[in-house]
Each structure stands twice: as C-alpha cells, then as structure tokens.
Design an enzyme around this catalytic site. Structure first.
Site, PDB file in Angstrom:
ATOM      1  N   ASP A 118       8.092  13.523   6.463  1.00  0.00           N
ATOM      2  CA  ASP A 118       8.631  14.865   6.255  1.00  0.00           C
ATOM      3  C   ASP A 118       7.434  15.808   6.149  1.00  0.00           C
ATOM      4  O   ASP A 118       6.286  15.406   6.372  1.00  0.00           O
ATOM      5  CB  ASP A 118       9.551  14.915   5.029  1.00  0.00           C
ATOM      6  CG  ASP A 118       8.821  14.789   3.705  1.00  0.00           C
ATOM      7  OD1 ASP A 118       7.587  14.534   3.686  1.00  0.00           O
ATOM      8  OD2 ASP A 118       9.482  14.944   2.660  1.00  0.00           O
ATOM      9  N   CYS A 174       6.446  10.463   2.801  1.00  0.00           N
ATOM     10  CA  CYS A 174       6.943  11.736   2.267  1.00  0.00           C
ATOM     11  C   CYS A 174       6.083  12.058   1.050  1.00  0.00           C
ATOM     12  O   CYS A 174       5.030  11.451   0.859  1.00  0.00           O
ATOM     13  CB  CYS A 174       8.439  11.684   1.953  1.00  0.00           C
ATOM     14  SG  CYS A 174       8.953  10.629   0.590  1.00  0.00           S
ATOM     15  N   THR A 228       6.477  11.504  -2.230  1.00  0.00           N
ATOM     16  CA  THR A 228       6.306  10.359  -3.143  1.00  0.00           C
ATOM     17  C   THR A 228       6.454   9.018  -2.430  1.00  0.00           C
ATOM     18  O   THR A 228       6.058   7.994  -2.972  1.00  0.00           O
ATOM     19  CB  THR A 228       7.353  10.390  -4.266  1.00  0.00           C
ATOM     20  OG1 THR A 228       8.660  10.259  -3.688  1.00  0.00           O
ATOM     21  CG2 THR A 228       7.243  11.654  -5.099  1.00  0.00           C
ATOM     22  N   HIS A 275       4.781 -11.932   1.071  1.00  0.00           N
ATOM     23  CA  HIS A 275       5.990 -12.473   0.457  1.00  0.00           C
ATOM     24  C   HIS A 275       7.277 -11.878   1.004  1.00  0.00           C
ATOM     25  O   HIS A 275       8.305 -12.562   1.026  1.00  0.00           O
ATOM     26  CB  HIS A 275       5.954 -12.268  -1.060  1.00  0.00           C
ATOM     27  CG  HIS A 275       4.895 -13.070  -1.730  1.00  0.00           C
ATOM     28  ND1 HIS A 275       4.857 -13.203  -3.106  1.00  0.00           N
ATOM     29  CD2 HIS A 275       3.838 -13.787  -1.263  1.00  0.00           C
ATOM     30  CE1 HIS A 275       3.833 -13.967  -3.434  1.00  0.00           C
ATOM     31  NE2 HIS A 275       3.193 -14.316  -2.335  1.00  0.00           N
ATOM     32  N   HIS A 315       9.217 -18.184   0.720  1.00  0.00           N
ATOM     33  CA  HIS A 315       9.614 -16.774   0.763  1.00  0.00           C
ATOM     34  C   HIS A 315      10.766 -16.533   1.734  1.00  0.00           C
ATOM     35  O   HIS A 315      11.532 -15.587   1.546  1.00  0.00           O
ATOM     36  CB  HIS A 315       8.418 -15.900   1.122  1.00  0.00           C
ATOM     37  CG  HIS A 315       7.251 -16.113   0.220  1.00  0.00           C
ATOM     38  ND1 HIS A 315       7.288 -15.806  -1.125  1.00  0.00           N
ATOM     39  CD2 HIS A 315       6.038 -16.649   0.456  1.00  0.00           C
ATOM     40  CE1 HIS A 315       6.134 -16.121  -1.673  1.00  0.00           C
ATOM     41  NE2 HIS A 315       5.355 -16.638  -0.739  1.00  0.00           N
TER      42      HIS A 315
END
Length: 150
Positions: free
Chosen positions: A8, A66, A68, A99, A134
């Site tokens: 963004d 973005c 955060t 993992h 995993h």
C-alpha cells in the site's frame, strides 16, 4: 525465481528498495502488483493480488508490505494456499521458511528500517523448508483452510 510484490502507500518506498534488492542481489524476476505511489490506497487490494499471483503459480513466492505488515498479511492469508508470515526480525524469517514453508513474506515499513528489511529478505530468500515433522502441521493448516472454504 519469480517473486510477486505489492504494497500500500505506507509500504511503497520500501517496496521499491526491495524490488531493487531482489533483482540485483538475487537475480529474481519481479511481478509488481502495485501500488504505484504514495497516495492513499487500500492494502487488501494489494495483499490479495500478490497472494493470487502466488497461489496461481504465476510466481513462486510473494512479498507484501504495508505500514505495520499486519493488515496486508491478514489479507494475503485469506487466499487459499497462502502462508504469509509477518516477520520483524531474521529469526522469524528463518523459522517462517524452515518450519512453515511461508510462501509470502510480510513486512511493516513503519516498523522496521530498510537495512533490517534487507536482512530479513536475505534470510527468507536463502532458507529452505525442512519438511519432515513440519509437514504434518502444514497439512493440518490446509485441512482447516479446506473445512472453511466449502
């Protein structure tokens, strides 16, 4: 390797730096899914576009950015087959690949600096999935996804 990338407005400048790093350091072919500037846009549009590009097989992996990294990673993870991991340090990037076989890396441009972002990218690009024990866990994640996509 072909990498889809999107951001963004809050992640636009970091996206440009990551594109340069991907092409120059890793020789990656980059599919830029937008945005194209710093004017306000909605992160779900670009998280979805990157995720669909990866899920379709058009790109092997994706990167979303973005402010955060939270909103765009949530958006990307709504697309079936996507395992987007929000990484704020190198250890998280390593574990997301080893993992979780993360196929989309999410970062927050307002949370980490440019150099840390490049360090996270380096680890994420060069770490392989371990498989083994995993895989059972990833199969369970896929089963959850399938249950709710009916």
């Amino acid at each position: 390797m072909k990498i889809a990338i999107g951001s963004d407005h809050g992640g636009f400048e970091l996206k440009q730096k990551i594109i340069q790093e991907l092409t120059q350091t890793y020789g990656a072919e980059v599919v830029d899914c937008g945005c194209s500037g710093t004017e306000s846009v909605d992160y779900p549009d670009f998280g979805q576009k990157v995720a669909e590009t990866v899920a379709s097989g058009e790109a092997e992996r994706g990167i979303v950015i973005c402010g955060t990294g939270i909103g765009i990673s949530i958006s990307a993870n709504k697309v079936p087959g996507i395992r987007a991991a929000l990484c704020t340090n190198e250890y998280m990037a390593k574990m997301s690949r080893q993992h979780n076989n993360a196929n989309v890396l999410a970062m927050g441009a307002r949370v980490i600096g440019d150099e840390l972002a490049k360090d996270i990218l380096r680890v994420w690009m060069t770490t392989d999935y371990e498989g083994g024990r995993h895989q059972r866990r990833l199969d369970k994640i896929s089963a959850i996804e399938e249950k709710y996509s009916r």
